[in-house]
Write a protein that holds these residues in place. Structure first.
Motif, PDB file in Angstrom:
ATOM      1  N   ASN A  52       0.622  -1.154   0.233  1.00  0.00           N
ATOM      2  CA  ASN A  52      -0.190   0.013  -0.060  1.00  0.00           C
ATOM      3  C   ASN A  52       0.723   1.375  -0.166  1.00  0.00           C
ATOM      4  OD1 ASN A  52      -2.154  -1.456   0.081  1.00  0.00           O
ATOM      5  ND2 ASN A  52      -2.859  -0.995   2.043  1.00  0.00           N
ATOM      6  N   HIS A  56       0.744   4.074  -2.897  1.00  0.00           N
ATOM      7  CA  HIS A  56       0.582   5.468  -2.394  1.00  0.00           C
ATOM      8  C   HIS A  56       1.721   6.415  -2.994  1.00  0.00           C
ATOM      9  CE1 HIS A  56      -1.138   8.895  -0.153  1.00  0.00           C
ATOM     10  NE2 HIS A  56       0.003   9.033   0.344  1.00  0.00           N
ATOM     11  N   THR A 114      -8.299  -2.981  -1.033  1.00  0.00           N
ATOM     12  CA  THR A 114      -7.262  -3.173   0.022  1.00  0.00           C
ATOM     13  C   THR A 114      -6.467  -1.790   0.275  1.00  0.00           C
ATOM     14  OG1 THR A 114      -7.006  -5.623  -0.750  1.00  0.00           O
ATOM     15  CG2 THR A 114      -5.333  -4.809   0.498  1.00  0.00           C
ATOM     16  N   TYR A 115      -6.153  -1.367  -0.987  1.00  0.00           N
ATOM     17  CA  TYR A 115      -5.220  -0.036  -0.856  1.00  0.00           C
ATOM     18  C   TYR A 115      -5.919   0.949  -0.137  1.00  0.00           C
ATOM     19  CZ  TYR A 115      -3.227   4.422  -2.403  1.00  0.00           C
ATOM     20  OH  TYR A 115      -2.933   5.838  -2.436  1.00  0.00           O
ATOM     21  N   PHE A 117      -8.211   0.989   2.140  1.00  0.00           N
ATOM     22  CA  PHE A 117      -8.502   1.042   3.490  1.00  0.00           C
ATOM     23  C   PHE A 117      -7.444   1.431   4.330  1.00  0.00           C
ATOM     24  CE2 PHE A 117     -12.517  -1.185   2.258  1.00  0.00           C
ATOM     25  CZ  PHE A 117     -13.212  -1.314   3.361  1.00  0.00           C
ATOM     26  N   HIS A 118      -6.245   1.229   3.748  1.00  0.00           N
ATOM     27  CA  HIS A 118      -4.882   1.780   4.507  1.00  0.00           C
ATOM     28  C   HIS A 118      -3.867   2.058   3.615  1.00  0.00           C
ATOM     29  CE1 HIS A 118      -6.567  -0.736   8.168  1.00  0.00           C
ATOM     30  NE2 HIS A 118      -6.817  -1.621   7.227  1.00  0.00           N
ATOM     31  N   THR A 120      -1.544   4.338   3.364  1.00  0.00           N
ATOM     32  CA  THR A 120      -0.223   4.856   3.571  1.00  0.00           C
ATOM     33  C   THR A 120       0.494   3.904   4.399  1.00  0.00           C
ATOM     34  OG1 THR A 120      -0.982   6.165   5.484  1.00  0.00           O
ATOM     35  CG2 THR A 120      -0.574   7.252   3.252  1.00  0.00           C
ATOM     36  N   ALA A 121      -0.144   2.771   4.744  1.00  0.00           N
ATOM     37  CA  ALA A 121       0.458   1.592   5.792  1.00  0.00           C
ATOM     38  C   ALA A 121       1.419   0.590   4.915  1.00  0.00           C
ATOM     39  CB  ALA A 121      -0.664   1.010   6.444  1.00  0.00           C
ATOM     40  N   VAL A 123       1.466  -2.319   4.070  1.00  0.00           N
ATOM     41  CA  VAL A 123       0.618  -3.520   4.022  1.00  0.00           C
ATOM     42  C   VAL A 123       1.000  -4.187   2.602  1.00  0.00           C
ATOM     43  CG1 VAL A 123      -1.920  -4.454   3.813  1.00  0.00           C
ATOM     44  CG2 VAL A 123      -1.382  -2.740   5.535  1.00  0.00           C
ATOM     45  N   GLN A 178     -11.044  -7.727   2.271  1.00  0.00           N
ATOM     46  CA  GLN A 178     -11.168  -6.530   1.110  1.00  0.00           C
ATOM     47  C   GLN A 178     -11.324  -7.100  -0.024  1.00  0.00           C
ATOM     48  OE1 GLN A 178      -9.056  -5.938   3.701  1.00  0.00           O
ATOM     49  NE2 GLN A 178      -9.875  -4.446   5.117  1.00  0.00           N
TER      50      GLN A 178
END
Length: 255
Positions: A52, A56, A114-115, A117-118, A120-121, A123, A178
Motif C-alpha cells: 500500500n 501511494h 485493499t489499498y 482501507f490503509h 499509507t500503511a 501492508v 477486502q
C-alpha cells in the motif's frame, strides 16, 4: 459445467487457453520465487507484490501484478484449483478477451479496496483470490438475473460454494477480506456487461466431426443421457470437502 471431463492436459489447454495460461503462470512464478529462489525471482516479488505504501507513492502497477503472485505452494494450489473448476465455463461463455478483462478488473477492484482501507500503511498483499471471487460475482449475477445461462443444479453449487468461501474469508487468519468482498462486487457489477451476448456453456470434445456437432441444447437437462442427480451431488460434496479441508488446515496452522 464444473466437472472437468477433458481427457488430457493438451485437450484442456486447447479448449481453455486463458485459464490454462493463468494456472501455468501461478506455478511458474512459485517455482522461480519460492522453490528455486532464483535471484531474479526476488526482484519479481519485490516489484510485483502489492504494498500500500508504495502504491501511494506511485507504484500503480502493484494493483495488477499481485494477482499472479502467491505466498507458498498451497496458496498457489488452492487458487489454481478454484480457477480450474470455475474458470473454464466462463472462458467459453464470455470468450477469451472478455474473460481475461473481467478477471483482471475484478482482481484490481479487490486490490484497490485493499489499498483504500490503509493507503499509507506498509501492508503487503498477493494472490488471485480477489479475481477468483470476481468470477463468483459473475456467476451470482447469472444465478440471479440470467437463469437462461445456468441450470438449477449448477446454480446450487455456486450458491453453496460462495457461502462457504465467504464464511472462510472471516474465519481464516491472514485473509485479505477486502479483496474477497470487493472482488466479488466487481465481478457482479461486470456481470450485465460481459454476459450481454453470452451463450450457455457446452462441453467440448475432440470426437465431434465438425463445429456444427457442438452446441447448446436447451433440453439437455431433460434427456435420459444427462448426468444423474446423485453423481452431481457426489461431485458437489467432494468439492466442498476439499475446500473445507483446506480451510481447516489453514486455520490450525498447517498451511
Amino acid at each position: 459445467m464444473f466437472i472437468r471431463t477433458e481427457k488430457s492436459i493438451k485437450e484442456f489447454m486447447r479448449f481453455y487457453p486463458v485459464v490454462a495460461t493463468l494456472i501455468i503462470i501461478h506455478f511458474l512464478l512459485w517455482i522461480i520465487i519460492d522453490l528455486l529462489r532464483l535471484p531474479f525471482g526476488e526482484t519479481i516479488y519485490n516489484y510485483g507484490a502489492g504494498v500500500n505504501l508504495f502504491i501511494h507513492q506511485g507504484d500503480y502497477w502493484r494493483l495488477i501484478t499481485p494477482i499472479f503472485l502467491h505466498a507458498n505452494f498451497m496458496h498457489a494450489l488452492f487458487n489454481s484449483f478454484s480457477l480450474l473448476i470455475f474458470g473454464p465455463a466462463l472462458e467459453q461463455m464470455l470468450g477469451k478477451t472478455k474473460f481475461i478483462i473481467a478477471y483482471l478488473i475484478a482482481g484490481m477492484v479487490g486490490n484497490i479496496a485493499t489499498y483504500a482501507f490503509h493507503p499509507t500503511a506498509f501492508v503487503v498483499f498477493i494472490g488471485a483470490s480477489g479475481a477468483i471471487f470476481g468470477l463468483f460475482g459473475i456467476y451470482m449475477y447469472m444465478v440471479m438475473f440470467r437463469k437462461d445461462l445456468i441450470d438449477s443444479a449448477n446454480a446450487q453449487i455456486i450458491l453453496v460454494i460462495f457461502v462457504i468461501g465467504l464464511i472462510m474469508t472471516f474465519l481464516q487468519p491472514n485473509i485479505n477480506i477486502q479483496a474477497h468482498i470487493f472482488g466479488f462486487i466487481g465481478g457482479a457489477a461486470l456481470g450485465p456487461i460481459v454476459l450481454h451476448r453470452a451463450q450457455p456453456f457446452f462441453q467440448k470434445t475432440y470426437e465431434s466431426k465438425s463445429s456444427n456437432d457442438i452446441g447448446f441444447d436447451p433440453n439437455r437437462w431433460k434427456k435420459k443421457h444427462r448426468v444423474p442427480a446423485n453423481i452431481r451431488k457426489n461431485w458437489l460434496w467432494i468439492i466442498l470437502a476439499i475446500l473445507v479441508l483446506i480451510g481447516l488446515l489453514g486455520r490450525i496452522g498447517f498451511l
